[in-house]
Design an enzyme around this catalytic site. Sequence first.
Site, mmCIF file in Angstrom:
data_model
loop_
_atom_site.group_PDB
_atom_site.id
_atom_site.type_symbol
_atom_site.label_atom_id
_atom_site.label_comp_id
_atom_site.label_asym_id
_atom_site.label_seq_id
_atom_site.Cartn_x
_atom_site.Cartn_y
_atom_site.Cartn_z
ATOM 1 N N SER A 78 18.859 -16.939 -31.885
ATOM 2 C CA SER A 78 19.668 -16.273 -30.856
ATOM 3 C C SER A 78 21.137 -16.240 -31.244
ATOM 4 C CB SER A 78 19.522 -16.996 -29.517
ATOM 5 O OG SER A 78 18.168 -17.090 -29.141
ATOM 6 N N HIS B 104 19.561 -11.212 -24.607
ATOM 7 C CA HIS B 104 20.077 -12.577 -24.672
ATOM 8 C C HIS B 104 21.604 -12.571 -24.640
ATOM 9 C CE1 HIS B 104 20.498 -16.762 -25.886
ATOM 10 N NE2 HIS B 104 19.188 -16.907 -25.799
ATOM 11 N N ASP C 117 10.084 -12.058 -23.660
ATOM 12 C CA ASP C 117 9.747 -13.446 -23.950
ATOM 13 C C ASP C 117 9.825 -14.377 -22.747
ATOM 14 O OD1 ASP C 117 12.523 -13.428 -23.749
ATOM 15 O OD2 ASP C 117 12.858 -14.712 -25.491
ATOM 16 N N ASN C 118 10.746 -14.130 -21.833
ATOM 17 C CA ASN C 118 10.884 -14.999 -20.664
ATOM 18 C C ASN C 118 11.805 -14.336 -19.659
ATOM 19 O OD1 ASN C 118 12.651 -16.721 -23.075
ATOM 20 N ND2 ASN C 118 13.793 -15.918 -21.323
ATOM 21 N N ARG D 25 7.487 -17.009 -28.311
ATOM 22 C CA ARG D 25 7.199 -16.216 -29.511
ATOM 23 C C ARG D 25 6.045 -16.803 -30.305
ATOM 24 N NH1 ARG D 25 11.847 -12.866 -29.970
ATOM 25 N NH2 ARG D 25 13.095 -13.374 -28.137
ATOM 26 N N ASP E 46 14.283 -9.798 -25.045
ATOM 27 C CA ASP E 46 14.718 -11.188 -24.933
ATOM 28 C C ASP E 46 15.437 -11.401 -23.602
ATOM 29 O OD1 ASP E 46 15.780 -13.750 -25.325
ATOM 30 O OD2 ASP E 46 16.156 -13.403 -27.435
ATOM 31 N N ASP E 47 15.033 -12.417 -22.848
ATOM 32 C CA ASP E 47 15.698 -12.767 -21.583
ATOM 33 C C ASP E 47 15.746 -11.590 -20.610
ATOM 34 O OD1 ASP E 47 16.090 -15.199 -22.791
ATOM 35 O OD2 ASP E 47 18.241 -15.279 -22.430
ATOM 36 N N LYS F 202 14.659 -18.011 -16.227
ATOM 37 C CA LYS F 202 14.422 -18.650 -17.515
ATOM 38 C C LYS F 202 14.341 -20.173 -17.396
ATOM 39 C CE LYS F 202 16.432 -18.676 -22.198
ATOM 40 N NZ LYS F 202 17.480 -18.061 -23.055
ATOM 41 N N CYS G 189 12.561 -19.031 -25.334
ATOM 42 C CA CYS G 189 12.459 -18.170 -26.525
ATOM 43 C C CYS G 189 11.426 -18.597 -27.567
ATOM 44 C CB CYS G 189 13.825 -18.069 -27.200
ATOM 45 S SG CYS G 189 15.097 -17.277 -26.208
ATOM 46 N N HIS H 126 13.263 -16.546 -34.544
ATOM 47 C CA HIS H 126 13.393 -17.773 -33.749
ATOM 48 C C HIS H 126 12.173 -18.686 -33.808
ATOM 49 C CE1 HIS H 126 15.972 -19.477 -30.233
ATOM 50 N NE2 HIS H 126 15.932 -20.252 -31.303
ATOM 51 N N LYS I 140 14.843 -10.472 -33.980
ATOM 52 C CA LYS I 140 14.946 -11.915 -33.780
ATOM 53 C C LYS I 140 13.611 -12.609 -34.092
ATOM 54 C CE LYS I 140 15.789 -15.288 -30.091
ATOM 55 N NZ LYS I 140 16.241 -15.475 -28.693
#
Length: 523
Positions: free
Chosen positions: A162, A242, A294-295, A85, A41-42, A315, A81, A137, A135
């Site tokens: 998150s 994140h 994810d990003n 996904r 994540d992130d 992001k 996010c 989300h 996660k």
Amino acid sequence: MAKAKQMECISKISCFLILLLVTFGVARVATKPNIILLFADDLGYGDLSVYGHPTSSTPNLDKMASQGLLFTQFYSASPLCSPSRAALLTGRYQTRSGVYPAVFASGSVGGLPLNETTIAEGLKDEGYTTSIVGKWHLGVGKDNEYLPTRQGFDSYLGIPYSQDMCPCVHKVCFYPNVPCIDKACENGNVPCPLFQNENIVQQPADFLELMQNYLKGAESFIKTSADKKTPFFLYLAFQHMHAPQFAGKMFTNSSIRGQFGDALNEMDWAVGQIFQYIEEAGVKDNTFVFFTADNGPSLAREIYGGNAGPLRCGKYSTWEGGHREPAIAWWPGKIKPGRTMEVAATVDVFPTLMNIVGGKIPANVTMDGVDMAPILFNDGKSNRDFFIFYPGDPNKTLGIFAIRWKEYKAHYYSHGGLCTTTHPDVVCRSNYTLHAYDPPLLYNLHNDPGEIYELNVKEYSDVMKQIETLKKSFEADMVWGESQMGRGQSPELEPCARPGCTPFPSCCTTSSFLQQDMSLALI
């Protein structure tokens, strides 16, 4: 005597032919591989040591890369996010499923539409046991209608969104004996709920122990599936990296990169544990593992956040730093170790897995993903010759923000990302308003991955003609799904271990704290 020799010869030939049939027959109907999808994540393109960060320490991911295939031009379908996904699990752009704009909140009415087919559902049809740890989300909804257990997963252990959507807890936030440096926690929301399947087993979730509890669930699932000799799909969706970052006691102050480095060390350790589990379960040689994120990095955290390396912005933006991600594919004896510069994307994971297991792509839906098999197994060229960029808040009126064809990328629109208003690059700043480009900004990503040097579009008229044709064709085929975020939010839908309690939301806590068995019981 001659007849006896003739019969002996026939017998030997028959045995030889049978041996050939058995050998090649097994090759054709080999046991379906186990599949593990690791999703960070992130995480920025430049955050891992194997991707060049000078002070990160990621030995397990480095080892995975040395034994597997490292991608240098792999993209997430969204720089945010929830939509990223949705695209990963469906093989379809988030605009089709309606997972836009922005992300699901803790009390969102909507979620990933149940008529979308997920990777988990596709693999279940092929006899797989499926589980998600981490996660989600993609919505909770009324009566848990959008949880993973309603979307093809047999079991679930995790937080459904998150951690910045929860209050900062434990007074020291997410590190033992370290003051909280993050001010972004949503103190008006319920404490972070930890779900086991559809039940809240801990609220607030203890982030100092969270990764270890996630690993208990993953280990239990892998071992149980291996013992039953059932092919399995594990989707380990990390809360890392994140904000606010967190790490347990074992990793606090373990990195010279600070709290981000501590969290990164914990995530990398978890990757190593997963490889240990599949080895102990005896399924290492028949397990396909894929790692990506994810990003891009949240530049709003400045020196406490992630790093996009040589790429521009992060992001939420459609510059390379928002979409291009680390990616590593690993399968001993199947995937040749190395490095590929071919273009691939998260939407390609679904059709690739279906090809590997002999499954079927969902009928009567538009799939945006393509099969990555030529890259993974044949040192070949990608089936993907273009890629579409939507921002974190896409809309029908503007449509595509950017498009890549071969090494060229054209920007039609851009706006700032999740970044400070003082970032050195003006276009990355959160207050950089929407800009339209006519003619589009054109870059050569092979020569200029940082998107610094604009090309003269007049000198590249043939390139622009091809890009315009692709853009027109893609937009004509895009059927926008109803926005799930547009369905609103309700405090009543926030997950609460004690429904109807007062004072809400602080009363939403479990009576016992970290006393539950976090192993995953298969439904």
